[in-house]
Design a protein around this motif. Structure first.
Motif, PDB file in Angstrom:
ATOM      1  N   MET A   1      20.806  35.543 -32.988  1.00 46.73           N
ATOM      2  CA  MET A   1      21.760  36.302 -32.024  1.00 46.73           C
ATOM      3  C   MET A   1      22.568  37.122 -32.596  1.00 46.73           C
ATOM      4  N   SER A   2      22.825  38.372 -32.493  1.00 50.19           N
ATOM      5  CA  SER A   2      23.920  39.246 -33.422  1.00 50.19           C
ATOM      6  C   SER A   2      25.169  39.069 -32.647  1.00 50.19           C
ATOM      7  N   ASN A   3      26.277  38.804 -33.412  1.00 45.58           N
ATOM      8  CA  ASN A   3      27.583  38.583 -32.791  1.00 45.58           C
ATOM      9  C   ASN A   3      28.374  40.024 -32.568  1.00 45.58           C
ATOM     10  N   LEU A   4      27.410  41.080 -32.853  1.00 47.25           N
ATOM     11  CA  LEU A   4      27.902  42.547 -32.418  1.00 47.25           C
ATOM     12  C   LEU A   4      27.590  42.918 -31.224  1.00 47.25           C
ATOM     13  N   LYS A   5      28.407  43.386 -30.540  1.00 49.45           N
ATOM     14  CA  LYS A   5      28.321  43.699 -28.862  1.00 49.45           C
ATOM     15  C   LYS A   5      28.605  45.311 -29.098  1.00 49.45           C
ATOM     16  N   ILE A   6      27.511  46.060 -28.786  1.00 49.82           N
ATOM     17  CA  ILE A   6      27.334  47.532 -28.741  1.00 49.82           C
ATOM     18  C   ILE A   6      27.660  48.001 -27.293  1.00 49.82           C
ATOM     19  N   VAL A   7      28.754  48.973 -27.376  1.00 46.76           N
ATOM     20  CA  VAL A   7      29.462  49.546 -26.304  1.00 46.76           C
ATOM     21  C   VAL A   7      29.168  51.124 -26.290  1.00 46.76           C
ATOM     22  N   CYS A   8      28.742  51.805 -25.268  1.00 41.94           N
ATOM     23  CA  CYS A   8      28.862  53.151 -25.250  1.00 41.94           C
ATOM     24  C   CYS A   8      29.503  53.767 -23.999  1.00 41.94           C
ATOM     25  N   ASP A   9      29.317  54.966 -23.832  1.00 40.75           N
ATOM     26  CA  ASP A   9      29.920  55.569 -22.687  1.00 40.75           C
ATOM     27  C   ASP A   9      28.573  56.381 -22.066  1.00 40.75           C
ATOM     28  N   SER A  10      28.932  56.693 -20.567  1.00 40.36           N
ATOM     29  CA  SER A  10      27.844  57.260 -19.947  1.00 40.36           C
ATOM     30  C   SER A  10      27.432  58.765 -20.267  1.00 40.36           C
ATOM     31  N   LYS A  81      33.048  37.968 -29.835  1.00 43.01           N
ATOM     32  CA  LYS A  81      32.123  39.219 -30.465  1.00 43.01           C
ATOM     33  C   LYS A  81      33.116  40.230 -30.964  1.00 43.01           C
ATOM     34  N   ASP A  82      32.500  40.816 -31.998  1.00 39.41           N
ATOM     35  CA  ASP A  82      32.638  42.122 -32.666  1.00 39.41           C
ATOM     36  C   ASP A  82      32.318  42.917 -31.882  1.00 39.41           C
ATOM     37  N   ILE A  83      32.996  44.141 -31.769  1.00 37.24           N
ATOM     38  CA  ILE A  83      32.577  45.280 -30.804  1.00 37.24           C
ATOM     39  C   ILE A  83      32.342  46.492 -31.795  1.00 37.24           C
ATOM     40  N   LEU A  84      31.216  47.301 -31.500  1.00 44.34           N
ATOM     41  CA  LEU A  84      31.138  48.624 -32.104  1.00 44.34           C
ATOM     42  C   LEU A  84      30.821  49.587 -30.835  1.00 44.34           C
ATOM     43  N   TYR A  85      31.920  50.453 -30.636  1.00 40.39           N
ATOM     44  CA  TYR A  85      31.929  51.393 -29.609  1.00 40.39           C
ATOM     45  C   TYR A  85      31.383  52.678 -30.093  1.00 40.39           C
ATOM     46  N   ILE A  86      30.344  53.300 -29.608  1.00 41.02           N
ATOM     47  CA  ILE A  86      29.720  54.445 -30.141  1.00 41.02           C
ATOM     48  C   ILE A  86      29.951  55.490 -28.971  1.00 41.02           C
ATOM     49  N   SER A  87      30.650  56.618 -29.245  1.00 35.39           N
ATOM     50  CA  SER A  87      30.961  57.693 -28.143  1.00 35.39           C
ATOM     51  C   SER A  87      30.233  58.891 -28.211  1.00 35.39           C
ATOM     52  N   GLY A  88      30.237  59.467 -26.972  1.00 35.79           N
ATOM     53  CA  GLY A  88      29.786  61.055 -26.884  1.00 35.79           C
ATOM     54  C   GLY A  88      31.063  61.808 -27.548  1.00 35.79           C
ATOM     55  N   TYR A  96      36.955  59.281 -25.990  1.00 33.02           N
ATOM     56  CA  TYR A  96      37.170  58.592 -27.262  1.00 33.02           C
ATOM     57  C   TYR A  96      38.394  58.121 -27.510  1.00 33.02           C
ATOM     58  N   GLN A  97      39.295  58.936 -27.250  1.00 34.25           N
ATOM     59  CA  GLN A  97      40.887  59.050 -27.130  1.00 34.25           C
ATOM     60  C   GLN A  97      41.240  57.633 -26.626  1.00 34.25           C
ATOM     61  N   SER A  98      40.685  57.542 -25.360  1.00 32.71           N
ATOM     62  CA  SER A  98      40.909  56.323 -24.356  1.00 32.71           C
ATOM     63  C   SER A  98      40.756  55.182 -25.036  1.00 32.71           C
ATOM     64  N   GLY A 121      21.384  62.823 -27.738  1.00 31.72           N
ATOM     65  CA  GLY A 121      22.034  62.952 -29.129  1.00 31.72           C
ATOM     66  C   GLY A 121      22.914  61.875 -29.523  1.00 31.72           C
ATOM     67  N   CYS A 122      23.512  61.363 -28.577  1.00 32.97           N
ATOM     68  CA  CYS A 122      24.443  60.188 -28.758  1.00 32.97           C
ATOM     69  C   CYS A 122      23.628  59.055 -28.355  1.00 32.97           C
ATOM     70  N   GLY A 123      23.081  59.141 -27.257  1.00 39.96           N
ATOM     71  CA  GLY A 123      22.220  57.787 -26.916  1.00 39.96           C
ATOM     72  C   GLY A 123      21.126  57.482 -28.149  1.00 39.96           C
ATOM     73  N   MET A 124      20.569  58.346 -28.890  1.00 42.00           N
ATOM     74  CA  MET A 124      19.508  57.775 -29.878  1.00 42.00           C
ATOM     75  C   MET A 124      20.215  57.113 -30.929  1.00 42.00           C
ATOM     76  N   GLN A 125      21.387  57.596 -31.167  1.00 41.35           N
ATOM     77  CA  GLN A 125      22.414  56.804 -32.309  1.00 41.35           C
ATOM     78  C   GLN A 125      22.802  55.504 -31.689  1.00 41.35           C
ATOM     79  N   VAL A 126      23.131  55.148 -30.432  1.00 39.94           N
ATOM     80  CA  VAL A 126      23.561  54.085 -29.809  1.00 39.94           C
ATOM     81  C   VAL A 126      22.208  52.968 -30.061  1.00 39.94           C
ATOM     82  N   ILE A 127      20.951  53.460 -29.544  1.00 39.87           N
ATOM     83  CA  ILE A 127      19.716  52.818 -29.664  1.00 39.87           C
ATOM     84  C   ILE A 127      19.704  52.142 -30.810  1.00 39.87           C
TER      85      ILE A 127
END
Length: 276
Positions: A1-10, A81-88, A96-98, A121-127
């Motif tokens: 299991m990866s220790n990296l949590k992927i977070v995105c926005d809607s 966990k470590d976190i990677l947030y990928i934003s629109g 993104y600023q928040s 265009g953002c979602g494909m990168q998140v996946i």
């Protein structure tokens, strides 16, 4: 299991089943109709949203907040966990600023990446990041891959009714009225995190082939493409057929364009997403 949590926005418009499959945390933006507030993609499904637009209701959207991100970051950091947030795109919303402000107030390994893009265009990168995390890739490799995708991502879309672009101040009201009367459809692309017009055609039929032609010009025959639509299933299927024929992809993912992009584009928005 990866220790990296992927977070995105809607803004990323990732289908729910894919978010579940890759265990991606989504932080929703807010949509308001009069006094009612909805969390984009959680309390409000795209179909309901477009129905409300068709009834003439006017939406307002607002960015995800500092406290939303702070709660999410605290939760996963406390789980070790470590976190990677990928934003629109940060040029289109303060979301993104928040996240950056919340990151600065949180102890732990939090990485952020601004895709400078919208919808899938953002979602494909998140996946892609989520797939790589599951395969055990390092954060450096994931960020390098995202950088490549960001540079080589091509997003082209059209709207069905110009009044929504006019409401959002994207075009003048006279242009919207004349365009709708003449059946002129603007074709838009995402450039440097903002939407810019690239062509206009008359009649729906020509729209689909023009969009695919532009995608082919920019990306060649892309292995993997996605098509996003705003509650216009039949148009989406026609576009999908042309894209399959011209771009010969191994896979065409279909996604629904959510309320944050849909608020400015209206029902009938159609987009093609591919990477060079």
């Amino acid at each position: 299991m990866s220790n990296l949590k992927i977070v995105c926005d809607s803004l990323s418009d990732i289908p729910k089943d894919l978010r579940n499959k890759y265990d991606i945390e989504m932080v929703p933006l807010t949509v308001r109709f009069d006094d009612n507030e909805y969390r984009d993609g959680i309390d409000l499904e795209p179909k309901e949203f477009y129905d409300m637009l068709r009834e003439g209701k006017l939406p307002q959207t607002s960015q995800a907040t500092y406290s939303q991100f702070k709660n999410v970051f605290d939760k996963f950091i406390s789980e070790g966990k470590d976190i990677l947030y990928i934003s629109g795109s940060s040029r289109a919303t303060g979301t993104y600023q928040s996240a950056i402000m919340a990151k600065n107030d949180t102890d732990g390994n939090i990485y952020t990446f601004d895709t400078m893009n919208f919808s899938y265009g953002c979602g494909m990168q998140v996946i892609k990041a989520a797939q790589m995390a599951i395969e055990g890739s390092t954060i450096e490799d994931i960020l390098n891959k995202l950088e490549y995708m960001k540079e080589n991502m091509y997003v082209v879309f059209c709207v069905d009714d110009l009044k929504y672009l006019q409401r959002g101040g994207r075009i003048s009201s006279s242009k919207a009225v004349i365009g709708n009367m003449l059946g002129i459809k603007p074709i838009l692309e995402v450039k440097d995190g903002l939407v810019t017009p690239v062509a206009q055609v008359r009649g729906k039929k020509h729209v689909f082939s023009k969009m695919v032609e532009l995608a082919k010009m920019k990306c060649g025959q892309s292995k993997e493409i996605a098509i996003g639509h705003g509650d216009c299933e039949l148009d989406m299927l026609k576009l999908k057929d042309i894209a399959r024929e011209e771009l010969i992809p191994e896979d065409v993912l279909i996604t629904e364009v959510g309320s944050c992009v849909g608020a400015h584009a209206g029902p009938g928005i159609l987009g093609v997403f591919c990477v060079r």
